[in-house]
Design a protein around this motif. Structure first.
Motif, PDB file in Angstrom:
ATOM      1  N   MET D 166      -6.343  24.020  -1.764  1.00  0.00           N
ATOM      2  CA  MET D 166      -7.531  23.251  -0.916  1.00  0.00           C
ATOM      3  C   MET D 166      -8.557  23.841  -1.870  1.00  0.00           C
ATOM      4  O   MET D 166      -9.749  23.520  -1.860  1.00  0.00           O
ATOM      5  CB  MET D 166      -7.409  23.462   0.209  1.00  0.00           C
ATOM      6  N   TYR D 167      -8.338  25.181  -1.580  1.00  0.00           N
ATOM      7  CA  TYR D 167      -9.132  26.416  -2.283  1.00  0.00           C
ATOM      8  C   TYR D 167     -10.223  26.133  -3.534  1.00  0.00           C
ATOM      9  O   TYR D 167     -10.915  25.901  -4.055  1.00  0.00           O
ATOM     10  CB  TYR D 167      -8.658  27.893  -2.204  1.00  0.00           C
ATOM     11  N   LEU D 168      -8.363  25.578  -4.694  1.00  0.00           N
ATOM     12  CA  LEU D 168      -8.770  25.665  -6.085  1.00  0.00           C
ATOM     13  C   LEU D 168      -9.133  24.539  -5.788  1.00  0.00           C
ATOM     14  O   LEU D 168     -10.412  24.328  -6.498  1.00  0.00           O
ATOM     15  CB  LEU D 168      -7.171  25.382  -6.437  1.00  0.00           C
ATOM     16  N   ILE D 169      -8.681  23.112  -5.376  1.00  0.00           N
ATOM     17  CA  ILE D 169      -9.498  21.939  -5.648  1.00  0.00           C
ATOM     18  C   ILE D 169      -9.994  21.508  -5.496  1.00  0.00           C
ATOM     19  O   ILE D 169     -11.102  20.769  -5.582  1.00  0.00           O
ATOM     20  CB  ILE D 169      -8.294  20.486  -4.744  1.00  0.00           C
ATOM     21  N   GLU D 170     -10.798  21.906  -3.902  1.00  0.00           N
ATOM     22  CA  GLU D 170     -12.238  21.690  -3.261  1.00  0.00           C
ATOM     23  C   GLU D 170     -13.524  22.302  -4.000  1.00  0.00           C
ATOM     24  O   GLU D 170     -14.585  22.527  -3.213  1.00  0.00           O
ATOM     25  CB  GLU D 170     -12.269  21.843  -1.574  1.00  0.00           C
ATOM     26  N   GLY D 171     -12.845  23.363  -4.707  1.00  0.00           N
ATOM     27  CA  GLY D 171     -14.015  24.187  -5.758  1.00  0.00           C
ATOM     28  C   GLY D 171     -14.612  25.078  -4.743  1.00  0.00           C
ATOM     29  O   GLY D 171     -16.169  24.868  -5.472  1.00  0.00           O
ATOM     30  N   ARG D 172     -14.208  25.536  -3.866  1.00  0.00           N
ATOM     31  CA  ARG D 172     -15.450  26.609  -2.909  1.00  0.00           C
ATOM     32  C   ARG D 172     -16.540  26.532  -2.461  1.00  0.00           C
ATOM     33  O   ARG D 172     -17.403  26.182  -1.641  1.00  0.00           O
ATOM     34  CB  ARG D 172     -16.050  27.185  -4.301  1.00  0.00           C
ATOM     35  N   GLU D 173     -16.534  24.682  -1.865  1.00  0.00           N
ATOM     36  CA  GLU D 173     -17.517  23.768  -1.695  1.00  0.00           C
ATOM     37  C   GLU D 173     -17.401  23.269  -0.435  1.00  0.00           C
ATOM     38  O   GLU D 173     -16.085  22.821  -0.491  1.00  0.00           O
ATOM     39  CB  GLU D 173     -18.469  22.514  -2.768  1.00  0.00           C
ATOM     40  N   SER D 174     -18.304  22.493   0.084  1.00  0.00           N
ATOM     41  CA  SER D 174     -17.747  21.281   1.279  1.00  0.00           C
ATOM     42  C   SER D 174     -16.808  22.384   2.602  1.00  0.00           C
ATOM     43  O   SER D 174     -15.692  21.815   3.313  1.00  0.00           O
ATOM     44  CB  SER D 174     -16.902  20.830   1.131  1.00  0.00           C
ATOM     45  N   GLY D 175     -17.548  23.930   2.784  1.00  0.00           N
ATOM     46  CA  GLY D 175     -16.801  24.850   3.556  1.00  0.00           C
ATOM     47  C   GLY D 175     -15.328  25.667   2.671  1.00  0.00           C
ATOM     48  O   GLY D 175     -14.776  26.557   3.328  1.00  0.00           O
ATOM     49  N   TYR D 176     -14.885  25.208   2.139  1.00  0.00           N
ATOM     50  CA  TYR D 176     -13.387  26.056   1.402  1.00  0.00           C
ATOM     51  C   TYR D 176     -14.177  26.916   0.651  1.00  0.00           C
ATOM     52  O   TYR D 176     -13.059  27.168  -0.399  1.00  0.00           O
ATOM     53  CB  TYR D 176     -12.667  24.403   0.688  1.00  0.00           C
ATOM     54  N   SER D 177     -14.804  27.897   1.586  1.00  0.00           N
ATOM     55  CA  SER D 177     -15.697  28.629   1.027  1.00  0.00           C
ATOM     56  C   SER D 177     -14.109  30.367  -0.033  1.00  0.00           C
ATOM     57  O   SER D 177     -15.164  30.888  -0.636  1.00  0.00           O
ATOM     58  CB  SER D 177     -16.409  29.254   1.299  1.00  0.00           C
ATOM     59  N   SER D 178     -13.342  29.899   0.582  1.00  0.00           N
ATOM     60  CA  SER D 178     -12.095  31.467   0.095  1.00  0.00           C
ATOM     61  C   SER D 178     -11.103  31.086   0.677  1.00  0.00           C
ATOM     62  O   SER D 178     -10.835  29.893   1.550  1.00  0.00           O
ATOM     63  CB  SER D 178     -12.482  32.598   1.346  1.00  0.00           C
TER      64      SER D 178
END
Lengths: 271, 271, 271, 271
Positions: D166-178
């Motif tokens: 999910m970190y790869l998919i959501e691209g560090r935005e919208s909360g998936y920052s790490s």
């Protein structure tokens, strides 16, 4: 002529020949694809970019389903009975919206009806081994219908009373603006969904909400208990019903048993 | 006169005659409609538009319930006992708020009490076949009361300690402004409701929250396990109860029993 | 030479010697640490502060895993079979991304692949007692595969139809901007996850959502029922398997069996 | 002197006399009240208004608990063993923070430790009938410890891999920052808590999230299945262990049985 009809009938309505199975698989793929297209068409950005493609795909599916529909009417021995059967109506509904959209402009609502094509999948699965498992599940659900009704009645009673209480406590603010809205919140909470679009703000409201949530623990356990008990009962009956000793009438013999585990009677006739 | 009272009693309190059943169904419809009206009246926009309609409907329901209330008092052999019984008080509460609203102005709180009319539905269902299923469910819950108490005690202990811990970790910000609030958050999380109105912001807080959630997996399994085991036990006993000893008429014999556990009578005919 | 290889094989691939166990534990610690480093490296603030440390740690892990990889190839009797086995490929994937990152700059995506090192843990656990319990769990899941497929099929059907309905009701606003999004919302609701990023705003939408949530009660009970029934069956069979006929050595006799179901041998000593 | 000590011991440590029970109830009330005070003191508005009251209440509780602590040391035959036992340390921790707060100013963290007083409740319940039910629950949990470990291991593996994806998919935005944050989101989703503080924004992210949620269905069923099977086994064993026929050694006789259901042997000695 009659032979062609009978052959068509076996091809379209049955799945006991390789061709019949191939037809079912092709139909399944077509249905899933057509629903996917309807679904993707609703995405605004895709609709704008691929208008022509969606249009062409939609008419391809519709024409194929129309041919299939008329072949079904032609090959079935009693066409009228088919047309007015549940699946006959579903088949009609799968093609009608596209034709109607030619006459009624901007009929977005009508086009969404096409997702009901998915119901046609149910017929295909009827023809496979899945039906047995589905029956076990649905029998388990039906057997506990009364228990489920009592459970739902209690839940509805609770939900209305708790909802009204929260409406009083939270004082028409923070989302609890009416009793129906508070009932909606109570359902969201009791089922442990918990959107958070409405959440208690006052200390008393949060206290009552905590009690509701802990009650939800017990309440969610009841349908699980009902379904588990029914499923284990229906499994047990399936096992037990399979073999009975002709000598001592005990049940529950293993499929590979040669002798009754209770009286030692030999199951094999010639020994 | 006495015959009229007896007939009224059968009509109103019992459901063994067609008229009695019709009365119950009519009452049920009336109760549900009146609660729906109370509920819809709480929606501000509807209250403004249909003030007069709601007013008239409410008084119609109240007058009908008042007539029913006095007919119950009149027809019952012991009026006082009825008036102070649980359902007698519920019946009174169903009509009182509307009359009181004539004297006390702006009594919004009072009017919400009318949703308790829904409790009257419980009496109607008492008269139907539903009662048996309800008993199975409630017996299952009662039988595991001690287990449930231990479970709830452990949950409360956990919730207070985890809540205090999160209050320390999250440092009074991001919603964890006090221990009671943090306890509220812990309950929201452990029950898997998860509103999201309060959510951990610090890395440590999110780590502890993750552990709490995975603990929640196991904890939610416990009430489900309790209820399932109790329900399958009470079902098994129900089944066992169907076998009766022909000699001493005791019930509850195991399916595989050869002898009565009470009098030693042999169940096998030829021995 | 051959003795060294055989010793290495026992050390690396097996866990029946104290050294083999120590090797496994060391490898386990190394894997967990290396995944933790990959994971922490993705935190922007930590990556900035500890760039050099992360770099050095990463190369230490990679070199150690590379040595291990070549020792595995060297010691195994059939190197090619190992290299192209599932775990051989996992082992290769554990070291490749770091080497590739030397040539491909800014390959963030590639580096995340390193968390798949965690799959190597699966091999280590294969060697312990855990395998038996895992088999019971996975057998229970496999035995109910058809039931689960029927269940998933029904859920997907429901989810598409409810999603389309909500798309129509909520009128393309408040998050229900397309059918796929509405289907996503329906899954979020039916599974009782309930993010609240999309939530119904209209009265009708909230009404339909309430029905969906209460349906979710029943639906979530089905997989629980399936798994529970399968687990209790596989446990029962495990128990039955312990009883062996002293005459023909068949297994799986019921606890109450008096005679072997296969050869009719009487289990009771004196008869 | 020795008699006073023994009397004190029975009063404080045991609950088999009316006075001992009264002492336990009083202590229980005191503990719950003191934790409630600690909890309410953390609410800023209440702390400001009732500073003096909270101060006086806190010292009252502390002095009472101190007296109790020294009476326990005095009355127990082996004081040192008590002081360093688990409950001895809990008792000490219940009073220490208040005394330390005299010397260390602004020690908010220290004062929260006082909620651990709640652990003292565990001792009181040890003395009641609840212990048996608690043992059944905890035995059920312990018996399935290995299964639970395998389950947790699989969940952790899944959670790390899905989180990284999910970190790869959501691209560090919208909360998936790490990756750690994405793992936190995966746990929130798989456990069906679903705060919504982090939610997928991209179409692909929502698709993967949907699959994770439907997997969550099956995953949440596993601990429920484990606990249910263990509880029904431990209940069955409890039942079966209770009575065995001395003649034919069958188990599972009802508590009220006079004769063996299998061989008809009379359980009553004199008949």
């Amino acid at each position: 002529m009659s032979i062609l009809r009978r052959k068509l009938y076996r091809l379209i309505f049955e799945a006991d020949t390789p061709q019949g199975k191939a037809f079912d698989v092709a139909l399944l793929v077509l249905i899933v694809l057509s629903v996917a297209v309807v679904s993707l068409e609703s995405v605004v950005s895709l609709r704008r970019e691929f208008t022509a493609l969606f249009y062409r795909l939609e008419w391809t599916f519709t024409i194929l389903f129309t041919i299939e529909y008329f072949l079904r009417i032609y090959s079935t021995p009693r066409p009228l009975k088919y047309v007015f059967s549940f699946f006959g109506l579903v088949d009609l509904m799968a093609i009608l919206p596209t034709y109607l959209s030619l006459f009624i402009l901007g009929s977005q609502y009508l086009l969404v009806v096409r997702v009901l094509r998915l119901l046609r999948v149910a017929r295909i699965f009827k023809l496979t081994q899945f039906i047995n498992e589905g029956q076990v599940l649905s029998r388990a659900l039906r057997a506990s219908a009364t228990k489920i009704a009592v459970f739902l009645g209690t839940v509805l009673l609770l939900v209305v009373i708790i909802g009204s209480l929260m409406y009083l406590i939270e004082g028409r603010e923070s989302g609890y603006s009416s009793i129906p809205k508070s009932i909606y919140w109570t359902i969201v909470t009791l089922t442990t969904v918990g959107y958070g679009d409405i959440a208690p703000q006052t200390a008393l409201g949060q206290f009552v909400a905590s009690i509701v949530m802990i009650m939800g623990y017990g309440i969610i356990a009841v349908p699980t208990g009902i379904v588990t008990v029914e499923m284990s009962r229906s499994e047990r009956q399936g096992m037990a019903a399979s073999r009975v000793c002709p000598n001592c009438h005990t049940e529950g013999h293993l499929a590979e048993a040669n002798f009754c585990y209770n009286c030692g009677y030999s199951f094999e006739p010639k020994v």
